[in-house]
Write a protein that holds these residues in place. Structure first.
Motif, PDB file in Angstrom:
ATOM      1  N   ASN A 161      -5.555 -11.571   3.443  1.00 18.65           N
ATOM      2  CA  ASN A 161      -6.725 -10.705   3.825  1.00 18.65           C
ATOM      3  C   ASN A 161      -6.247  -9.794   5.211  1.00 18.65           C
ATOM      4  O   ASN A 161      -5.255  -9.310   5.438  1.00 18.65           O
ATOM      5  N   LEU A 162      -7.003  -9.804   6.446  1.00 17.37           N
ATOM      6  CA  LEU A 162      -6.595  -9.335   7.426  1.00 17.37           C
ATOM      7  C   LEU A 162      -5.774 -10.077   8.485  1.00 17.37           C
ATOM      8  O   LEU A 162      -5.387  -9.489   9.399  1.00 17.37           O
ATOM      9  N   HIS A 182       0.225   0.629   6.687  1.00 17.00           N
ATOM     10  CA  HIS A 182       0.461   1.133   5.487  1.00 17.00           C
ATOM     11  C   HIS A 182      -1.306   0.767   4.727  1.00 17.00           C
ATOM     12  O   HIS A 182      -1.574  -0.573   4.770  1.00 17.00           O
ATOM     13  N   ILE A 183      -1.909   1.543   4.241  1.00 15.01           N
ATOM     14  CA  ILE A 183      -3.158   1.339   3.354  1.00 15.01           C
ATOM     15  C   ILE A 183      -3.005   1.599   1.952  1.00 15.01           C
ATOM     16  O   ILE A 183      -2.276   2.540   1.589  1.00 15.01           O
ATOM     17  N   ASP A 192     -12.546  -2.452   7.298  1.00 15.48           N
ATOM     18  CA  ASP A 192     -12.082  -3.639   8.339  1.00 15.48           C
ATOM     19  C   ASP A 192     -10.729  -3.545   8.895  1.00 15.48           C
ATOM     20  O   ASP A 192     -10.713  -3.703   9.967  1.00 15.48           O
ATOM     21  N   ILE A 193      -9.961  -2.890   8.186  1.00 12.78           N
ATOM     22  CA  ILE A 193      -8.454  -2.176   8.827  1.00 12.78           C
ATOM     23  C   ILE A 193      -8.879  -1.545  10.026  1.00 12.78           C
ATOM     24  O   ILE A 193      -8.216  -1.867  11.099  1.00 12.78           O
ATOM     25  N   ILE A 202      -1.064   3.896  13.993  1.00 10.51           N
ATOM     26  CA  ILE A 202      -0.927   4.908  13.057  1.00 10.51           C
ATOM     27  C   ILE A 202      -1.050   4.389  11.794  1.00 10.51           C
ATOM     28  O   ILE A 202      -0.725   3.381  11.323  1.00 10.51           O
ATOM     29  N   ILE A 203      -2.133   5.190  11.022  1.00 10.03           N
ATOM     30  CA  ILE A 203      -2.330   4.857   9.734  1.00 10.03           C
ATOM     31  C   ILE A 203      -1.683   5.702   8.802  1.00 10.03           C
ATOM     32  O   ILE A 203      -1.539   6.964   8.893  1.00 10.03           O
ATOM     33  N   THR A 204      -0.689   5.308   7.941  1.00 10.30           N
ATOM     34  CA  THR A 204       0.232   5.809   7.009  1.00 10.30           C
ATOM     35  C   THR A 204      -0.469   5.911   5.617  1.00 10.30           C
ATOM     36  O   THR A 204      -1.192   5.124   5.401  1.00 10.30           O
TER      37      THR A 204
END
Length: 365
Positions: A161-162, A182-183, A192-193, A202-204
């Motif tokens: 998980n996290l 990376h999502i 939650d991320i 940075i969310i890619t």
């Protein structure tokens, strides 16, 4: 050798000349002096600082996520490729040695798993996340390693998980390096991320069309995204084979949630067979969403340079490296553009790279 590049346009439409010497920009503006090394360009040619692809797989050894840096780099108009987690601490020496042999500038977001993408479920065993090995790698290559990478989707983290993200955040904070995340598919849940991320992160794959995404079924941004944006979390396109949806990107534009950076998540297969093909195609898709040419070019030059802490690239100012991408905007030709789900949109013109200036050399494409 000194050269003066004449009659170029920047993305805003303004015309400029550039004086270059020893691979560095000396002057920018309207330059009237006569120079034996003047190069005059067609009036429809644009110039920007060299394109920076913030999310690539530029290491040839780990199929399927592999490519040669020059094949996805300067040959396509991109002067800097950032390998986004193909290599962890175990293989970063090999990536660095490869980078020294290529024309394209190569940088790295170091995978927090020491094995990198030698296996694609690299975060299922927490023993593969070694803070000590990450720190040693960054000590060896403090400028080459511009940040860390954590792939936070179910197939990668398994039952953890996290926890890999918590470990990544701790070491990125300690090393003062940004973290690219990376999502993909849950668990962990995207909200939650996001709650664990803050400024410089940075969310890619920000416009992926999977169930575990940044927007509701009604096309509204989830509350965790709104809060993350307020904290300074950046959004990167990270197109890839399965991570760019026209529907989601159009919803984001309507909700006024723009990308910060445009990257390809390119490797050999999605370069050859699509839907990525190259940076110019990805830029054209973003242009087709209604963004201005200036905002699209900023997202592949100035903004990514800022996120990785590079002041010597990403802008056209005296003292910067003369990394240049010259390109055309073919306004009268429509092309078919395909997203990662097979959805097609018709462009209103397209961006076509013409040449790069890199390392003191001019390469026409």
């Amino acid at each position: 050798m000194k050269q003066t590049l004449k009659n170029l346009r920047v993305a805003s439409g303004k015309r400029i000349d550039l004086s270059i010497q020893d691979g560095m920009i000396q002057q920018v503006g309207t330059l009237n002096q006569s120079d034996a090394n003047e190069i005059h360009f067609p009036k429809d040619l644009y110039v920007s600082s060299g394109w920076i692809d913030l999310h690539t797989h530029a290491f040839p050894q780990f199929p399927p996520y592999c490519a040669d840096p020059d094949d996805i780099g300067f040959k396509t108009g991109v002067t800097t490729v950032v390998d986004a987690g193909t290599c962890g601490a175990d293989h970063i020496d090999s990536l660095y040695e490869l980078s020294m042999k290529r024309k394209t500038r190569v940088l790295s977001f170091l995978n927090i798993a020491r094995c990198g993408l030698e296996k694609t479920n690299e975060l299922t065993d927490l023993n593969d996340i070694s803070e000590r090995e990450i720190e040693k790698a960054v000590q060896r290559y403090p400028s080459f390693i511009v940040g860390l990478k954590a792939r936070m989707s179910a197939s990668v983290v398994g039952s953890n998980n996290l926890e890999p993200l918590r470990l990544a955040k701790a070491v990125s904070y300690k090393l003062n390096k940004p973290l690219m995340v990376h999502i993909g598919s849950a668990p962990p849940l995207i909200k939650d991320i996001l709650d664990l991320l803050d400024e410089r992160d940075i969310i890619t794959h920000c416009y992926n069309g999977k169930d575990n995404q940044l927007f509701t079924n009604e096309g509204k941004p989830i509350q965790a995204l709104i809060q993350a944006r307020k904290r300074g979390v950046s959004l990167d396109v990270g197109h890839g084979s399965k991570s760019f949806s026209f529907r989601v990107s159009e919803e984001a534009a309507r909700a006024q949630i723009p990308f910060d950076t445009i990257s390809t998540d390119i490797y050999s297969n999605n370069q050859l067979n699509g839907p990525v093909f190259n940076m110019a195609t990805t830029l054209t898709k973003c242009l087709t969403l209604g963004y201005s040419l200036a905002s699209v070019i900023r997202a592949v030059t100035e903004t990514p340079a800022k996120l990785i802490g590079r002041t010597d690239i990403g802008h056209l100012r005296p003292g910067a490296k003369a990394d240049l991408t010259l390109f055309k905007v073919e306004k009268d030709t429509s092309v078919s553009l395909v997203d990662s789900h097979g959805v097609v949109r018709q462009s209103k013109g397209y961006i076509k790279p013409f040449a790069v200036y890199l390392g003191g050399q001019y390469y026409e494409l």
